[in-house]
Design a protein around this motif. Structure first.
Motif, PDB file in Angstrom:
ATOM      1  N   ALA A 131       0.686  -1.298   0.096  1.00 51.40           N
ATOM      2  CA  ALA A 131       0.064   0.130   0.052  1.00 51.40           C
ATOM      3  C   ALA A 131       0.812   1.415   0.055  1.00 51.40           C
ATOM      4  CB  ALA A 131      -0.853   0.220   1.193  1.00 51.40           C
ATOM      5  N   HIS A 132       1.785   1.337   0.691  1.00 50.01           N
ATOM      6  CA  HIS A 132       2.869   2.260   0.913  1.00 50.01           C
ATOM      7  C   HIS A 132       3.651   2.712  -0.491  1.00 50.01           C
ATOM      8  CE1 HIS A 132       6.192   4.816   2.069  1.00 50.01           C
ATOM      9  NE2 HIS A 132       7.151   3.917   1.714  1.00 50.01           N
ATOM     10  N   HIS A 133       3.942   1.603  -1.209  1.00 52.93           N
ATOM     11  CA  HIS A 133       4.449   1.825  -2.543  1.00 52.93           C
ATOM     12  C   HIS A 133       3.365   2.268  -3.475  1.00 52.93           C
ATOM     13  CE1 HIS A 133       8.217   0.117  -1.283  1.00 52.93           C
ATOM     14  NE2 HIS A 133       7.821  -0.939  -1.028  1.00 52.93           N
ATOM     15  N   GLN A 134       2.372   1.779  -3.459  1.00 56.59           N
ATOM     16  CA  GLN A 134       1.254   2.039  -4.398  1.00 56.59           C
ATOM     17  C   GLN A 134       0.795   3.348  -4.155  1.00 56.59           C
ATOM     18  OE1 GLN A 134      -0.617  -2.365  -5.192  1.00 56.59           O
ATOM     19  NE2 GLN A 134      -1.784  -1.147  -4.021  1.00 56.59           N
ATOM     20  N   ALA A 135       0.651   3.879  -2.791  1.00 63.23           N
ATOM     21  CA  ALA A 135       0.364   5.513  -2.809  1.00 63.23           C
ATOM     22  C   ALA A 135       1.313   6.080  -3.282  1.00 63.23           C
ATOM     23  CB  ALA A 135       0.210   5.418  -0.991  1.00 63.23           C
ATOM     24  N   GLN A 136       2.622   5.948  -3.115  1.00 64.57           N
ATOM     25  CA  GLN A 136       3.652   6.840  -3.699  1.00 64.57           C
ATOM     26  C   GLN A 136       3.442   6.769  -5.178  1.00 64.57           C
ATOM     27  OE1 GLN A 136       7.328   5.081  -2.030  1.00 64.57           O
ATOM     28  NE2 GLN A 136       7.440   6.663  -0.841  1.00 64.57           N
ATOM     29  N   GLN A 137       3.095   5.732  -5.887  1.00 63.98           N
ATOM     30  CA  GLN A 137       3.221   5.565  -7.258  1.00 63.98           C
ATOM     31  C   GLN A 137       2.110   6.251  -7.899  1.00 63.98           C
ATOM     32  OE1 GLN A 137       2.928   1.414  -8.071  1.00 63.98           O
ATOM     33  NE2 GLN A 137       5.223   1.072  -8.352  1.00 63.98           N
ATOM     34  N   GLN A 138       0.768   6.264  -7.228  1.00 63.92           N
ATOM     35  CA  GLN A 138      -0.447   6.945  -7.475  1.00 63.92           C
ATOM     36  C   GLN A 138      -0.379   8.422  -7.130  1.00 63.92           C
ATOM     37  OE1 GLN A 138      -2.767   5.427  -9.341  1.00 63.92           O
ATOM     38  NE2 GLN A 138      -1.575   3.897  -9.540  1.00 63.92           N
ATOM     39  N   GLY A 139       0.394   8.850  -6.313  1.00 62.63           N
ATOM     40  CA  GLY A 139       0.632  10.338  -5.879  1.00 62.63           C
ATOM     41  C   GLY A 139      -0.742  10.612  -4.858  1.00 62.63           C
ATOM     42  N   HIS A 140      -0.991   9.591  -4.096  1.00 60.29           N
ATOM     43  CA  HIS A 140      -1.819  10.178  -2.818  1.00 60.29           C
ATOM     44  C   HIS A 140      -1.391   9.615  -1.572  1.00 60.29           C
ATOM     45  CE1 HIS A 140      -4.122   6.528  -4.845  1.00 60.29           C
ATOM     46  NE2 HIS A 140      -3.646   5.926  -3.537  1.00 60.29           N
ATOM     47  N   SER A 141      -1.950   9.801  -0.539  1.00 57.60           N
ATOM     48  CA  SER A 141      -1.603   9.351   0.767  1.00 57.60           C
ATOM     49  C   SER A 141      -1.650   7.850   1.016  1.00 57.60           C
ATOM     50  CB  SER A 141      -2.234  10.215   1.854  1.00 57.60           C
ATOM     51  OG  SER A 141      -3.657   9.597   2.005  1.00 57.60           O
ATOM     52  N   LEU A 142      -0.955   7.319   2.004  1.00 52.80           N
ATOM     53  CA  LEU A 142      -1.119   5.988   2.377  1.00 52.80           C
ATOM     54  C   LEU A 142      -2.616   5.752   3.014  1.00 52.80           C
ATOM     55  CD1 LEU A 142       0.076   3.349   3.294  1.00 52.80           C
ATOM     56  CD2 LEU A 142       0.693   4.016   5.318  1.00 52.80           C
ATOM     57  N   LYS A 143      -3.219   6.695   3.669  1.00 44.30           N
ATOM     58  CA  LYS A 143      -4.688   6.659   4.322  1.00 44.30           C
ATOM     59  C   LYS A 143      -5.492   6.333   3.060  1.00 44.30           C
ATOM     60  CE  LYS A 143      -7.570   9.394   6.912  1.00 44.30           C
ATOM     61  NZ  LYS A 143      -7.905  10.431   8.010  1.00 44.30           N
ATOM     62  N   THR A 144      -5.462   7.121   1.797  1.00 42.58           N
ATOM     63  CA  THR A 144      -6.212   6.987   0.829  1.00 42.58           C
ATOM     64  C   THR A 144      -5.975   5.539   0.017  1.00 42.58           C
ATOM     65  OG1 THR A 144      -6.138   9.167   0.426  1.00 42.58           O
ATOM     66  CG2 THR A 144      -6.722   7.779  -1.536  1.00 42.58           C
ATOM     67  N   GLU A 145      -4.944   5.203   0.156  1.00 42.75           N
ATOM     68  CA  GLU A 145      -4.599   3.693  -0.404  1.00 42.75           C
ATOM     69  C   GLU A 145      -5.040   2.605   0.337  1.00 42.75           C
ATOM     70  OE1 GLU A 145      -3.381   1.073  -3.552  1.00 42.75           O
ATOM     71  OE2 GLU A 145      -3.404   3.156  -3.622  1.00 42.75           O
ATOM     72  N   LEU A 146      -4.947   2.940   1.639  1.00 42.21           N
ATOM     73  CA  LEU A 146      -5.632   1.866   2.758  1.00 42.21           C
ATOM     74  C   LEU A 146      -6.996   1.846   2.524  1.00 42.21           C
ATOM     75  CD1 LEU A 146      -3.163   2.419   5.744  1.00 42.21           C
ATOM     76  CD2 LEU A 146      -3.019   0.284   4.323  1.00 42.21           C
ATOM     77  N   GLY A 147      -7.648   3.023   2.380  1.00 43.30           N
ATOM     78  CA  GLY A 147      -9.001   2.866   2.163  1.00 43.30           C
ATOM     79  C   GLY A 147      -9.422   2.436   0.850  1.00 43.30           C
ATOM     80  N   TRP A 148      -8.721   2.543  -0.251  1.00 41.49           N
ATOM     81  CA  TRP A 148      -8.854   2.088  -1.380  1.00 41.49           C
ATOM     82  C   TRP A 148      -9.090   0.450  -1.333  1.00 41.49           C
ATOM     83  CZ3 TRP A 148     -11.176   3.263  -5.814  1.00 41.49           C
ATOM     84  CH2 TRP A 148     -11.031   2.353  -6.978  1.00 41.49           C
ATOM     85  N   LEU A 149      -8.033   0.184  -0.807  1.00 39.14           N
ATOM     86  CA  LEU A 149      -7.884  -1.467  -0.559  1.00 39.14           C
ATOM     87  C   LEU A 149      -8.773  -2.268   0.497  1.00 39.14           C
ATOM     88  CD1 LEU A 149      -3.788  -1.709  -0.545  1.00 39.14           C
ATOM     89  CD2 LEU A 149      -5.351  -2.161  -2.256  1.00 39.14           C
ATOM     90  N   ALA A 150      -9.286  -1.295   1.571  1.00 39.67           N
ATOM     91  CA  ALA A 150     -10.028  -1.889   2.576  1.00 39.67           C
ATOM     92  C   ALA A 150     -11.597  -2.053   1.879  1.00 39.67           C
ATOM     93  CB  ALA A 150     -10.109  -1.018   3.809  1.00 39.67           C
ATOM     94  N   THR A 151     -11.983  -1.042   1.069  1.00 37.51           N
ATOM     95  CA  THR A 151     -13.257  -1.040   0.209  1.00 37.51           C
ATOM     96  C   THR A 151     -13.137  -2.314  -0.635  1.00 37.51           C
ATOM     97  OG1 THR A 151     -12.245   0.555  -1.538  1.00 37.51           O
ATOM     98  CG2 THR A 151     -13.453   1.429   0.299  1.00 37.51           C
TER      99      THR A 151
END
Length: 186
Positions: A131-151
């Motif tokens: 999630a950390h790596h994907q957030a960096q690649q997508q240019g958004h926060s870790l919080k957003t990426e974790l929300g995306w994956l949790a949904t």
């Protein structure tokens, strides 16, 4: 009607050296200084529970009737999720999220049971490392990426799947809607 949800959160530990460039990590403030290092997600248990509460209220039409709902969320690293991915999906590689649904689509539960007991939806496992790596690649926060994956994991627990492009598009659109309910966007 407000849906009640209980989320069991589990954190995994790994060495800080497993993250690329930890000194550039925007969540560096969330790293606990102990050995092994805990990479703490930017959300606490109450925030996770609130998110799932909001999401399940929004998804109420897709839920079996129950007095309340439970699910487990395990926040882990690439090593552990790769082990799970190999064991359960025969894919020997890390992934971002796995979902293990407790409900069978064609196995209805008695109404008396559902109205009196909490319904266990299943387990979601997220690699915070990925999630950390994907957030960096997508240019958004870790919080957003974790929300995306949790949904994504939650929708799988509720029977959503994406065997083709059309169903994947529907699922991704639903994830965006769920993120908007908690004021996040991807």
């Amino acid at each position: 009607m407000s849906v009640q949800v209980e989320v069991n959160i589990q954190n995994c530990f790994w060495d800080e050296s497993e993250l690329e460039n930890p000194e550039n990590d925007s969540s560096k403030d969330n790293i606990m200084e102990s050995s092994p290092v805990t990479i703490d997600c930017p959300l606490n248990v109450t925030e996770w529970e609130n998110w799932f509460q909001i999401w399940l209220n929004h998804l109420h039409p897709y839920l079996p009737t129950a007095s309340s709902y439970e699910l487990s969320l395990r926040l882990t690293n690439d090593t552990e999720i790769q082990t799970l991915n190999t064991e359960y999906r025969s894919q020997n590689q890390p992934t971002d999220v796995l979902a293990f649904a407790a409900l069978e689509v064609n196995c209805p539960l008695p109404a008396e049971l559902l109205s009196s007991q909490s319904l266990y939806l299943g387990d979601i496992v997220i690699s915070v490392e990925t999630a950390h790596h994907q957030a960096q690649q997508q240019g958004h926060s870790l919080k957003t990426e974790l929300g995306w994956l949790a949904t994504h994991g939650l929708l799988h627990l509720l029977g959503w799947d994406h065997p083709d492009d059309e169903s994947l598009t529907q699922m991704l659109n639903q994830q965006r809607v769920l993120l908007e309910t908690i004021e996040l966007t991807v």
